[in-house]
Design an enzyme around this catalytic site. Structure first.
Site, PDB file in Angstrom:
ATOM      1  N   THR A 119       0.838  -1.202   0.000  1.00  0.00           N
ATOM      2  CA  THR A 119       0.000   0.000   0.000  1.00  0.00           C
ATOM      3  C   THR A 119       0.877   1.258   0.000  1.00  0.00           C
ATOM      4  OG1 THR A 119      -1.805  -1.063   1.135  1.00  0.00           O
ATOM      5  CG2 THR A 119      -1.566   1.264   1.556  1.00  0.00           C
TER       6      THR A 119
ATOM      7  N   ARG B 274     -14.246  -6.825  -0.338  1.00  0.00           N
ATOM      8  CA  ARG B 274     -13.633  -6.593   0.983  1.00  0.00           C
ATOM      9  C   ARG B 274     -13.022  -5.200   0.990  1.00  0.00           C
ATOM     10  NH1 ARG B 274      -8.154  -5.050   2.419  1.00  0.00           N
ATOM     11  NH2 ARG B 274      -7.719  -5.786   4.511  1.00  0.00           N
TER      12      ARG B 274
ATOM     13  N   GLY C 153     -10.524  -2.568   3.216  1.00  0.00           N
ATOM     14  CA  GLY C 153      -9.553  -2.534   4.312  1.00  0.00           C
ATOM     15  C   GLY C 153      -9.580  -1.216   5.069  1.00  0.00           C
ATOM     16  N   ASP C 154      -8.518  -0.945   5.765  1.00  0.00           N
ATOM     17  CA  ASP C 154      -8.435   0.244   6.624  1.00  0.00           C
ATOM     18  C   ASP C 154      -8.097   1.522   5.851  1.00  0.00           C
ATOM     19  OD1 ASP C 154      -5.891  -0.994   6.128  1.00  0.00           O
ATOM     20  OD2 ASP C 154      -5.034   0.486   7.498  1.00  0.00           O
TER      21      ASP C 154
ATOM     22  N   THR D  56      -0.231   1.336   7.020  1.00  0.00           N
ATOM     23  CA  THR D  56      -0.155   0.192   6.113  1.00  0.00           C
ATOM     24  C   THR D  56       0.010  -1.070   6.930  1.00  0.00           C
ATOM     25  OG1 THR D  56       1.177  -0.939   4.451  1.00  0.00           O
ATOM     26  CG2 THR D  56       2.308   0.702   5.801  1.00  0.00           C
ATOM     27  N   GLY D  57      -0.703  -2.104   6.535  1.00  0.00           N
ATOM     28  CA  GLY D  57      -0.596  -3.362   7.277  1.00  0.00           C
ATOM     29  C   GLY D  57      -1.885  -4.143   7.168  1.00  0.00           C
TER      30      GLY D  57
ATOM     31  N   GLY E 206      -5.224  -4.738   7.371  1.00  0.00           N
ATOM     32  CA  GLY E 206      -6.308  -3.769   7.507  1.00  0.00           C
ATOM     33  C   GLY E 206      -7.366  -4.098   8.541  1.00  0.00           C
TER      34      GLY E 206
HETATM   35  N1  ASP Z   1      -3.861  -1.879   4.851  1.00  0.00           N
HETATM   36  C1  ASP Z   1      -4.128  -2.413   3.521  1.00  0.00           C
HETATM   37  C2  ASP Z   1      -5.399  -3.205   3.543  1.00  0.00           C
HETATM   38  O1  ASP Z   1      -5.624  -3.930   4.477  1.00  0.00           O
HETATM   39  C3  ASP Z   1      -3.031  -3.271   3.024  1.00  0.00           C
HETATM   40  C4  ASP Z   1      -1.679  -2.652   3.100  1.00  0.00           C
HETATM   41  O2  ASP Z   1      -1.401  -1.821   3.928  1.00  0.00           O
HETATM   42  O3  ASP Z   1      -0.847  -2.957   2.268  1.00  0.00           O
HETATM   43  O4  ASP Z   1      -6.136  -3.136   2.599  1.00  0.00           O
END
Ligand code: ASP
Length: 305
Positions: A171, A199, A201-202, A222-223, A225
């Site tokens: 991300t 779906r 994410g965050d 990032t992580g 989500g």
């Molecule tokens: N946070 C993002 C998600 O869950 C993924 C990412 O950070 O790479 O969609």
């Protein structure tokens, strides 16, 4: 004083799998985006313009999981999410599940500026883009061979990759403070490889993956989500500063190194406060990241230094 930080995802390849050549490519991609955002600030531009520029640059690169290089859903499509927030006015714009938008961050900003809503989804978001004169791109624009192979490995039950997926996400995001002391945050993503369709994410959720408030700081996360949503990561960091009297570094560390691991949440954040302090913290093996403050050299890193 002004400053900018960007990330290209907390999921890096384990050091052993990262070739020198690939590492250089990632560094060049980060440098180009950092430079684009820095120039905006240097020219007296706003933090909102700086984060938009930097994120668009990363979205256009096939290396990162946003825009062009977005990962595939389990059923083989690309669904993109993005959000942007202005720390001065607390205005925010977000889009999720868009499939034909080259630069979702640009659309998120348009939602913020030209609609009465904060978040638009899917076909409605794209119809809104058209009504604002933005062009749509075909789905094939997002098809990159590497992401397609990653999906095939996941479909084939590649346990190594599945384990890695949580951390192999890429991300992108940016946070900035401009010469007027205004803060802004932006995040854009293709989500997680092999995610169930629809779906979300965050990243596009205001307060989870993205938040900015001039009274505290601007954050892009990032992580994993799902956990970042449950922990309301970006807003939590701002609140610790605003109500808990924490410094930026302490607020970020508490959330990334204590709250998230307690929920088994892997990832990291970049953040900047109104004095221009920058924090880039992660609990994963690495995080693609870069920052530059007025008159200082650029800092670019992938692994722990
Ligand atoms: N946070 C993002 C998600 O869950 C993924 C990412 O950070 O790479 O969609």
């Amino acid at each position: 004083m002004f400053g900018l930080a960007i990330h290209g995802g907390a999921g890096t390849l384990p050091r052993a799998e990262m070739s020198g050549e690939l590492e250089l490519k990632y560094q060049a991609g980060l440098a180009a985006a950092l430079d684009a955002g820095y120039k905006v600030l240097q020219g007296g531009g706003t933090s909102l313009d700086a984060v938009t520029r930097a994120v668009m640059e990363l979205e256009d690169s096939p290396l990162f999981n946003a825009g062009r290089g977005s990962v595939f859903t389990l059923d083989g499509h690309n669904e993109l999410d993005a959000a942007i927030m202005d720390g001065r006015t607390l205005k925010a714009g977000a889009v999720c599940g868009v499939t034909h938008i080259r630069n979702p961050i640009e659309l998120a900003r348009t939602v913020m500026k030209h609609s009465e809503f904060v978040m638009l989804h899917g076909a409605g978001a794209e119809e809104f883009a058209l009504s604002r004169g933005m062009a749509l791109v075909p789905q094939s624009y997002f098809h990159t061979a590497e992401r397609w192979q990653q999906l095939q490995r996941i479909r084939g039950g590649d346990a190594a990759l599945s384990a890695l997926t949580i951390s192999h996400v890429g991300t992108v995001g940016a946070v900035a403070m401009d010469t007027e002391g205004r803060l802004a945050a932006a995040t854009s993503t293709g989500g997680m490889t092999g995610k169930r369709y629809n779906r979300i994410g965050d990243s596009p959720i205001i307060g989870a993956g993205t938040y900015a408030d001039d009274r505290s700081c601007a954050v892009s996360a990032t992580g994993h989500g799902e956990i970042f949503i449950r922990a309301a990561v970006a807003h939590d960091i701002c609140s610790r500063m605003r109500f808990g009297g924490r410094t930026l570094i302490d607020a970020v560390r508490e959330v990334v190194l204590e709250e998230l691991p307690a929920l088994k949440g892997e990832g990291g954040v970049i953040a900047i406060d109104r004095s221009g302090h920058v924090a880039m913290e992660f609990n994963s093996e690495g995080m693609f990241r870069a920052s530059r403050r007025a008159g200082e050299e650029a800092r670019i890193a992938i692994y722990r230094t």
